[in-house]
Design a protein around this motif. Sequence first.
Motif, PDB file in Angstrom:
ATOM      1  N   THR A  44       0.642  -1.144   0.192  1.00  0.00           N
ATOM      2  CA  THR A  44      -0.018   0.071  -0.046  1.00  0.00           C
ATOM      3  C   THR A  44       0.867   1.251  -0.028  1.00  0.00           C
ATOM      4  O   THR A  44       0.435   2.318   0.018  1.00  0.00           O
ATOM      5  CB  THR A  44      -0.936   0.065   1.258  1.00  0.00           C
TER       6      THR A  44
ATOM      7  N   GLY B 159       3.153   1.427  -2.294  1.00  0.00           N
ATOM      8  CA  GLY B 159       3.656   1.570  -3.589  1.00  0.00           C
ATOM      9  C   GLY B 159       4.563   0.786  -4.176  1.00  0.00           C
ATOM     10  O   GLY B 159       5.154   0.695  -5.373  1.00  0.00           O
TER      11      GLY B 159
ATOM     12  N   PHE C  46       0.455  -2.076  -6.007  1.00  0.00           N
ATOM     13  CA  PHE C  46      -0.615  -1.351  -5.976  1.00  0.00           C
ATOM     14  C   PHE C  46      -0.995  -1.115  -7.392  1.00  0.00           C
ATOM     15  O   PHE C  46      -0.113  -0.730  -8.290  1.00  0.00           O
ATOM     16  CB  PHE C  46      -0.372   0.032  -5.197  1.00  0.00           C
TER      17      PHE C  46
ATOM     18  N   LEU D  76      -4.247   0.848 -10.152  1.00  0.00           N
ATOM     19  CA  LEU D  76      -5.480   1.577 -10.049  1.00  0.00           C
ATOM     20  C   LEU D  76      -6.310   1.836 -11.451  1.00  0.00           C
ATOM     21  O   LEU D  76      -5.696   1.291 -12.478  1.00  0.00           O
ATOM     22  CB  LEU D  76      -5.228   3.086  -9.646  1.00  0.00           C
ATOM     23  N   SER D  77      -7.323   2.279 -11.447  1.00  0.00           N
ATOM     24  CA  SER D  77      -8.365   2.797 -12.612  1.00  0.00           C
ATOM     25  C   SER D  77      -8.521   3.839 -12.656  1.00  0.00           C
ATOM     26  O   SER D  77      -9.010   4.530 -11.875  1.00  0.00           O
ATOM     27  CB  SER D  77      -9.525   1.546 -12.872  1.00  0.00           C
ATOM     28  N   ALA D  78      -8.234   4.681 -13.677  1.00  0.00           N
ATOM     29  CA  ALA D  78      -8.526   6.159 -13.554  1.00  0.00           C
ATOM     30  C   ALA D  78      -8.868   6.777 -14.932  1.00  0.00           C
ATOM     31  O   ALA D  78      -8.474   6.045 -16.051  1.00  0.00           O
ATOM     32  CB  ALA D  78      -7.265   6.888 -13.214  1.00  0.00           C
TER      33      ALA D  78
ATOM     34  N   THR E  80      -7.259  13.962  -8.047  1.00  0.00           N
ATOM     35  CA  THR E  80      -7.304  12.441  -7.254  1.00  0.00           C
ATOM     36  C   THR E  80      -8.916  11.842  -7.422  1.00  0.00           C
ATOM     37  O   THR E  80      -8.947  10.546  -7.607  1.00  0.00           O
ATOM     38  CB  THR E  80      -7.100  12.406  -5.815  1.00  0.00           C
TER      39      THR E  80
ATOM     40  N   ILE F  23      -9.301   8.966 -10.293  1.00  0.00           N
ATOM     41  CA  ILE F  23      -9.153   7.768  -9.753  1.00  0.00           C
ATOM     42  C   ILE F  23     -10.424   6.817  -9.549  1.00  0.00           C
ATOM     43  O   ILE F  23     -11.124   7.249  -8.453  1.00  0.00           O
ATOM     44  CB  ILE F  23      -8.268   7.482  -8.702  1.00  0.00           C
TER      45      ILE F  23
ATOM     46  N   THR G 202     -10.774   3.474  -9.023  1.00  0.00           N
ATOM     47  CA  THR G 202     -10.591   2.484  -8.126  1.00  0.00           C
ATOM     48  C   THR G 202      -9.360   2.119  -7.764  1.00  0.00           C
ATOM     49  O   THR G 202      -8.155   2.499  -8.547  1.00  0.00           O
ATOM     50  CB  THR G 202     -11.084   0.958  -8.633  1.00  0.00           C
ATOM     51  N   ARG G 203      -8.962   2.008  -6.631  1.00  0.00           N
ATOM     52  CA  ARG G 203      -7.679   1.317  -6.358  1.00  0.00           C
ATOM     53  C   ARG G 203      -7.584  -0.223  -5.911  1.00  0.00           C
ATOM     54  O   ARG G 203      -8.584  -0.748  -5.489  1.00  0.00           O
ATOM     55  CB  ARG G 203      -7.155   1.788  -4.867  1.00  0.00           C
ATOM     56  N   ARG G 204      -6.582  -0.950  -6.365  1.00  0.00           N
ATOM     57  CA  ARG G 204      -6.568  -2.282  -6.184  1.00  0.00           C
ATOM     58  C   ARG G 204      -5.173  -2.735  -6.204  1.00  0.00           C
ATOM     59  O   ARG G 204      -4.302  -2.341  -6.499  1.00  0.00           O
ATOM     60  CB  ARG G 204      -7.377  -3.051  -7.581  1.00  0.00           C
TER      61      ARG G 204
ATOM     62  N   SER H  27     -15.483  -1.362  -9.579  1.00  0.00           N
ATOM     63  CA  SER H  27     -15.657  -2.020  -8.327  1.00  0.00           C
ATOM     64  C   SER H  27     -16.086  -3.515  -8.693  1.00  0.00           C
ATOM     65  O   SER H  27     -16.817  -3.675  -9.398  1.00  0.00           O
ATOM     66  CB  SER H  27     -16.475  -1.458  -7.174  1.00  0.00           C
TER      67      SER H  27
END
Length: 253
Positions: A70, A72, A85, A87-89, A100, A103, A105-107, A203
Motif C-alpha cells: 500500500t 507503492g 498497487f 488503479l483505474s483512472a 485524485t 481515480i 478504483t484502487r486495487r 468495483s
Amino acid sequence: MSLKIKAKEKKLKFSKDGPEVYRYVMVPDLYSTLDQDKVIKEAAIRSGVSEGVMQACWKGAGEVIKAWATEGHSVALPGLGNMRFGLSAKAVADVNDVKTSLIRTRRIVFTPNVALKEELSNTAINITCYDRNGEIVKRVTSADPGTVEEPEQGDDNGTGENGGESQTVMAPQITGTTPFAETTSVSIQAEQGAEIRYTTDGSTPTAESTLYSAAFTLSDTATVKAIAISGGQSSQVASKTFTKSDDDTGEND
C-alpha cells in the motif's frame, strides 16, 4: 495431482434476440476453500516448526506485505510472484485537470512468477463432461485427445451429497465498442435464468449491485464488471474496459 474441470451442457443465449443454444461450458471444479488455519497448519508441518511459530511468522509477513504494497512497492511473495498497487483512472488531456477524483478504483495486482506459471501449465487436467441431464458422458485428460471412457460404477453422476445437481454459474459476457468517440452501448449476456449484477466504476459487483435489465450507454471511459447469479451462487467476475477516444476507430468485441 491434477486440475479438475467440469464441462456442463448448458442452454445459452448470446444476444437479446438470438436463439437459445446448448453448449458445453468448461469451468474449474474447485475442491474447497482452504481457510487460514489449515494453510498455517500444513505450512508448519512442511517446515518443521510449531503452529504457534508459523502463526506468528504468517501474521508478521502479512503485515509487512500489506504495508509495503500500500506504500507503492512491488512486493515479492515467496515462491509465488509479486504483489503491487494498481488503479483505474479517467484520462484527461489537460494537465490542469489532473486530480485524485479521477481515480475510479484502487486495487492490488498479483503477478505470478515464471515457476508458478510453469507449474500450472504442467499440471495435468482432468475434464468430466456432463450432458444437460447431469449424466456423465465423457472424460478427457490432458494426455488424451478425446478418447471416450466409460464411467466407473458408483461414480459421481453430477449430484451432490443431498441429491441436488452441483451448480457452477458461468461468468457473463460483456460486449460493446471500444475505443469509442462519443458514446457506446454496452450489453451483458448470461446463461438462461441467471440474474446479472454489474458496476461501471471498476468495483467488484455483489448481489446488491445494479441489476442489469437492458443495454446501457457509456459516455466516458469506464470499466464494467459483472457477475451472474443463479440458485444462490455467483459466477466469477467478468470485466471489460471501455475507452473514450478522440477518433471513431473502435471495434465491437
